[in-house]
Design an enzyme around this catalytic site. Structure first.
Site, PDB file in Angstrom:
ATOM      1  N   GLU A 205       0.861  -1.187   0.000  1.00 28.10           N
ATOM      2  CA  GLU A 205       0.000   0.000   0.000  1.00 28.10           C
ATOM      3  C   GLU A 205       0.891   1.228   0.000  1.00 28.10           C
ATOM      4  O   GLU A 205       1.945   1.219   0.628  1.00 28.10           O
ATOM      5  CB  GLU A 205      -0.859   0.028   1.277  1.00 28.10           C
ATOM      6  CG  GLU A 205      -1.705  -1.200   1.478  1.00 28.10           C
ATOM      7  CD  GLU A 205      -2.240  -1.292   2.915  1.00 28.10           C
ATOM      8  OE1 GLU A 205      -2.475  -0.262   3.553  1.00 28.10           O
ATOM      9  OE2 GLU A 205      -2.405  -2.427   3.387  1.00 28.10           O
TER      10      GLU A 205
ATOM     11  N   LYS B  30       2.377   4.547   1.191  1.00 25.19           N
ATOM     12  CA  LYS B  30       2.457   5.149   2.519  1.00 25.19           C
ATOM     13  C   LYS B  30       2.127   6.635   2.380  1.00 25.19           C
ATOM     14  O   LYS B  30       2.847   7.383   1.712  1.00 25.19           O
ATOM     15  CB  LYS B  30       3.854   4.956   3.100  1.00 25.19           C
ATOM     16  CG  LYS B  30       3.976   5.483   4.505  1.00 25.19           C
ATOM     17  CD  LYS B  30       5.302   5.031   5.089  1.00 25.19           C
ATOM     18  CE  LYS B  30       5.502   5.533   6.495  1.00 25.19           C
ATOM     19  NZ  LYS B  30       5.303   6.937   6.697  1.00 25.19           N
TER      20      LYS B  30
ATOM     21  N   ASP C 178       1.670  10.402   3.383  1.00 25.50           N
ATOM     22  CA  ASP C 178       2.358  11.306   4.302  1.00 25.50           C
ATOM     23  C   ASP C 178       1.339  12.265   4.905  1.00 25.50           C
ATOM     24  O   ASP C 178       1.161  13.388   4.456  1.00 25.50           O
ATOM     25  CB  ASP C 178       3.439  12.079   3.538  1.00 25.50           C
ATOM     26  CG  ASP C 178       4.383  12.782   4.481  1.00 25.50           C
ATOM     27  OD1 ASP C 178       4.356  12.472   5.690  1.00 25.50           O
ATOM     28  OD2 ASP C 178       5.140  13.640   4.022  1.00 25.50           O
TER      29      ASP C 178
ATOM     30  N   TYR D 196      -6.914   2.508   6.441  1.00 23.37           N
ATOM     31  CA  TYR D 196      -6.144   1.316   6.053  1.00 23.37           C
ATOM     32  C   TYR D 196      -6.081   0.221   7.114  1.00 23.37           C
ATOM     33  O   TYR D 196      -5.391  -0.773   6.931  1.00 23.37           O
ATOM     34  CB  TYR D 196      -4.719   1.701   5.636  1.00 23.37           C
ATOM     35  CG  TYR D 196      -4.032   2.657   6.591  1.00 23.37           C
ATOM     36  CD1 TYR D 196      -3.694   2.268   7.880  1.00 23.37           C
ATOM     37  CD2 TYR D 196      -3.738   3.964   6.195  1.00 23.37           C
ATOM     38  CE1 TYR D 196      -3.075   3.140   8.754  1.00 23.37           C
ATOM     39  CE2 TYR D 196      -3.122   4.846   7.072  1.00 23.37           C
ATOM     40  CZ  TYR D 196      -2.796   4.431   8.357  1.00 23.37           C
ATOM     41  OH  TYR D 196      -2.201   5.303   9.227  1.00 23.37           O
TER      42      TYR D 196
ATOM     43  N   LYS E 273      10.914   3.102   2.459  1.00 26.07           N
ATOM     44  CA  LYS E 273      10.894   4.559   2.250  1.00 26.07           C
ATOM     45  C   LYS E 273      11.538   4.932   0.918  1.00 26.07           C
ATOM     46  O   LYS E 273      12.639   4.451   0.606  1.00 26.07           O
ATOM     47  CB  LYS E 273      11.643   5.262   3.388  1.00 26.07           C
ATOM     48  CG  LYS E 273      10.961   5.143   4.740  1.00 26.07           C
ATOM     49  CD  LYS E 273       9.652   5.909   4.820  1.00 26.07           C
ATOM     50  CE  LYS E 273       9.851   7.379   4.979  1.00 26.07           C
ATOM     51  NZ  LYS E 273       9.968   7.838   6.351  1.00 26.07           N
TER      52      LYS E 273
ATOM     53  N   CYS F 293      13.329  49.222  -3.844  1.00 26.16           N
ATOM     54  CA  CYS F 293      12.455  48.334  -4.617  1.00 26.16           C
ATOM     55  C   CYS F 293      13.015  48.115  -6.017  1.00 26.16           C
ATOM     56  O   CYS F 293      13.283  49.088  -6.731  1.00 26.16           O
ATOM     57  CB  CYS F 293      11.063  48.946  -4.686  1.00 26.16           C
ATOM     58  SG  CYS F 293       9.989  48.090  -5.833  1.00 26.16           S
TER      59      CYS F 293
ATOM     60  N   CYS G 122      10.493  50.005  -8.552  1.00 23.65           N
ATOM     61  CA  CYS G 122      10.244  51.446  -8.613  1.00 23.65           C
ATOM     62  C   CYS G 122      11.306  52.276  -7.902  1.00 23.65           C
ATOM     63  O   CYS G 122      11.260  53.504  -7.941  1.00 23.65           O
ATOM     64  CB  CYS G 122       8.864  51.777  -8.043  1.00 23.65           C
ATOM     65  SG  CYS G 122       8.778  51.588  -6.250  1.00 23.65           S
TER      66      CYS G 122
ATOM     67  N   CYS H 286       8.040  47.110  -0.365  1.00 22.61           N
ATOM     68  CA  CYS H 286       8.083  48.385  -1.068  1.00 22.61           C
ATOM     69  C   CYS H 286       6.849  49.157  -0.604  1.00 22.61           C
ATOM     70  O   CYS H 286       5.729  48.674  -0.747  1.00 22.61           O
ATOM     71  CB  CYS H 286       8.022  48.143  -2.574  1.00 22.61           C
ATOM     72  SG  CYS H 286       7.554  49.620  -3.486  1.00 22.61           S
TER      73      CYS H 286
ATOM     74  N   CYS I 272       3.894  51.834  -7.558  1.00 23.93           N
ATOM     75  CA  CYS I 272       4.942  50.867  -7.907  1.00 23.93           C
ATOM     76  C   CYS I 272       4.407  49.968  -9.026  1.00 23.93           C
ATOM     77  O   CYS I 272       3.376  49.313  -8.867  1.00 23.93           O
ATOM     78  CB  CYS I 272       5.323  50.023  -6.693  1.00 23.93           C
ATOM     79  SG  CYS I 272       6.405  48.653  -7.136  1.00 23.93           S
TER      80      CYS I 272
END
Ligand code: IVH
Length: 673
Positions: free
Chosen positions: A113, A115, A117, A224, A312, A409, A412, A427, A433
């Protein structure tokens, strides 16, 4: 005996149960919804209102249990009936072969099956009805997250078929990649911190004290494991998975029964790449001996069963070189550094860019242009730089210099600022801007906002660079001729764009609110605000306190919303948008509609009706309830002991009604003046 009106309600409730269930099935099982989310929510709201009135008819598998809303102080503790164990890991085939021969060798069959996460949970059913769900916790004692789990639409509240007695199953709560991306997009747009991966996002959502928040995150679950399978006559894990599925549990479909080590290896080989086609994150394959009688005989160590092992997958990391570090400016002015990389294969795709998040992160990892870096796909989507290969750097000549974030920035030239409590540099030039305007324009036109097809990154850039758009409102002045002056814009596309812009004027008020990009106001909050205030005027005039009164809106959002509508440049923008004919009114589906467009304020104590009840009666009829009296107030309803609001109403010459007159108003008879 039930009164006729009550029986009518019961019939309607039953019809709503059926209808909601039908639509949920179309949505979740067949991926083919026939009504919009808003229509679904509307049905749900109707059912909720009826359930509040007639609690005796609430069904235990009511879809309203999915909506959430229960707010807890803290979670209760749950002691698991048997420990929720972890799994031993293996990382290569020799280790896997050792496990297989230890457990029974080639004589056995094995389930493989994926796995998942996610987060392990235990679910309890009594006579087929979901009664309690808990997190794994430390394996022995977890937390009661029943209210939150109820909101998972893939979790069956009632099992299919006959499942008498007490049943405990275990599974994994997860967030799909699609949901995760959407959630992070919403958060980015609302200026909130992003989740690093779907697992963290799911963990955060599952541990919310307010289950309405969990509901809005759209978690899923796969089951499961069945506790005490022998009680149900089940003797094999493969049989168990089929049994679970047969009773309505969602079972992760990528599993197989294999009869040899070779078969197990084939499964792992095949899914080590196919797993990237799945809409959820998997980090390995769980190999379990199929024969459940062996499970009892083999038993478990203190932390893991001896009948299963997790193979894994190798971590998805790669090493590559940083070619440059680019800093982009987002819609809210935040400066985001991104590393441009020498292209490298990672988890099935070619990666050329990796997120560096912010100034603090760059400093912490000390990433420099020219460095060899390890990159990793967090949640398999956004690769990030994990660490710098310092040994490789030591051999470089000349040595790369520490990276400094720009002090002005990049778009601008305004000096950047860092606000207290924020990690991002910003900014501050919100008014002009070009980068902020371009991103703001894209956001405004996006699907969840004004849904103007065709305004992507390139076109938004061109519109801003050519000066055709210097404010969002300018969009509505564009002509076909002007558009045709742009690169690769023929008459047909120009006309399509004009049509789409025109059509956007009819977008619902909540979509317009989302599109404005007020900080912390994503689609959900926009809907709450639109529903509550009904139109722009009322929202614009609302105080921070009044905004915070809206259910689901906290003080941080309220303060941001209030500040947005107070800002003169935003007010000018809104005025212009209004002139252009955009929709600043919330469409309400009213029962009688006798109070559409009216704002009522309550003061004092009402006889024989709670404030909440009165409020919902007003809202049902299309009206709106506000907490304070202003010139926009239509009526003040005065109960026992009304004070300052009454005085203010008199000053402003607003009609004051007593409770009886209020009831009359609900029924549609106008008050005598
Ligand atoms: S069986 C007695 N099957 O992985 C333990 N676990 O790293 C039974 N997990 O704690 C676990 N997918 O939360 C099993 N198909 C699967 C799984 C799975 C994910 C999780 C589970 C476990 C963790 C161990």
């Amino acid at each position: 005996m039930a009164k006729p009106r009550d029986t009518e309600a019961k019939v309607r409730m039953d019809a709503l149960y059926e209808e909601l269930q039908h639509h949920a099935r179309l949505y979740y099982e067949q991926d083919a919804p026939v009504i919009s989310d808003a229509e679904y929510d509307e049905l749900m709201r109707e059912l909720l209102t009826l359930e509040e009135k007639f609690p005796e008819w609430v069904r235990e598998d009511s879809p309203t249990r999915r909506v959430g809303g229960e707010v807890l102080e803290k979670f209760d503790k749950v002691t698991h009936s048997s420990p929720m164990l972890s799994l031993d890991n293996v990382f290569d085939y020799p280790e896997l072969a050792a496990f297989i021969s230890r457990v029974g060798g080639e004589d056995q069959a094995w389930t493989c099956e994926m796995k998942i996460d996610g987060l392990a949970v235990s679910l309890l059913y009594e006579d087929g009805v979901f009664t309690r769900g808990a997190t794994r916790g430390d394996g022995r004692v977890g937390e009661d997250v029943t209210a939150n789990l109820c909101t998972l639409r893939s979790l069956p509240l009632k099992l299919q078929g006959d499942v008498p007695g007490r049943l405990e199953v275990r599974g994994e709560v997860l967030m799909t990649l699609r949901r995760f991306e959407a959630l992070n997009r919403e958060r980015e747009e609302a200026g909130e911190n992003l989740f690093a991966n779907p697992r963290n996002a799911a963990a955060g959502a599952l541990r919310q004290l307010d289950s309405a928040v969990t509901a809005s995150r759209g978690l899923d679950i796969f089951v499961y494991y069945l506790v005490n399978p022998a009680e149900r006559g089940i003797t094999r894990q493969s049989e168990c998975l089929d049994w679970l599925e047969g009773h309505g549990f969602p079972v992760q479909p990528a599993w197989e029964l294999c009869s040899s080590l070779g078969g197990v290896r084939d499964f792992i080989e095949s899914w080590s790449t196919r797993r990237f086609e799945l809409d959820y994150v998997t980090d390995g394959v769980v190999v379990k001996v199929d024969d459940l009688t062996l499970w009892d005989r083999l038993g478990a160590t203190s932390h893991a069963p001896r009948w299963a092992v997790a193979y894994k997958f190798p971590p998805e990391e790669a090493e590559t070189r940083v070619l440059s570090i680019e800093v982009s400016v987002g819609r809210t002015g935040a400066l985001t550094p991104v590393a441009n990389l020498e292209p490298v294969e990672l988890g099935g795709t070619t990666v050329q860019r990796a997120g560096l998040h912010n100034e603090d992160e760059i400093r912490r990892k000390d990433v420099r242009v020219g460095d060899l870096v390890r990159i990793r796909k967090a949640g398999e989507i956004i690769p990030e730089v994990v660490s710098v290969n310092l040994k490789a750097r030591a051999m470089m000549s000349p040595q790369p210099l520490p990276f400094e974030m720009p002090r002005s920035c990049p778009a601008c030239g305004s000096p950047v600022v860092r606000l207290p409590d924020e990690v991002a540099l910003r900014c501050p030039n919100r008014a002009s801007c070009p980068a902020q305007l371009k991103e703001g324009l894209r956001y405004f036109a996006a699907r969840g906002g004004m849904d103007i097809r065709g305004i992507g990154d390139k076109l938004a850039g061109q519109l801003v660079e050519t000066g055709k758009v210097t404010s969002l409102a300018d969009l509505y002045d564009l002509t076909c001729e002007e558009l045709k002056e742009l690169d690769r814009m023929g008459t047909k596309s120009a006309q399509n764009l004009i049509d789409s812009i025109e059509k956007s004027k009819k977008r619902p008020f909540s979509a317009l609110l989302t599109a404005l990009g007020v900080r912390y106001v994503g689609a959900r909050v926009a809907e709450l605000l639109a529903e509550h205030f009904g139109n722009l005027e009322c929202l614009q005039e609302a105080s921070e306190e009044e905004i915070a009164e809206v259910e689901g809106v906290g003080p941080v959002i309220a303060s941001s919303v209030e500040a947005f509508f107070r800002d003169p440049s935003n007010r000018t923008l809104l005025c212009r948008l209004k002139e252009k004919g955009l929709n600043f009114e919330c469409e309400r589906r009213a029962v009688g509609g006798t109070l559409v467009g009216k704002t009522l304020v309550f003061t004092g104590e009402l006889s024989s009706m709670t404030r909440e009840e009165a409020k919902s009666r007003v809202q049902e009829r299309g009206g709106r309830v506000s907490g304070s009296v202003s010139s926009k107030t239509s009526f003040v309803i005065a109960g026992e002991g009304g004070g300052s609001k009454l005085k203010r109403a008199q000053e402003l010459g607003i009609s004051v009604l007593n409770f009886e007159e209020f009831l009359g108003l609900l029924e549609g008879s106008p008050p005598e003046s």
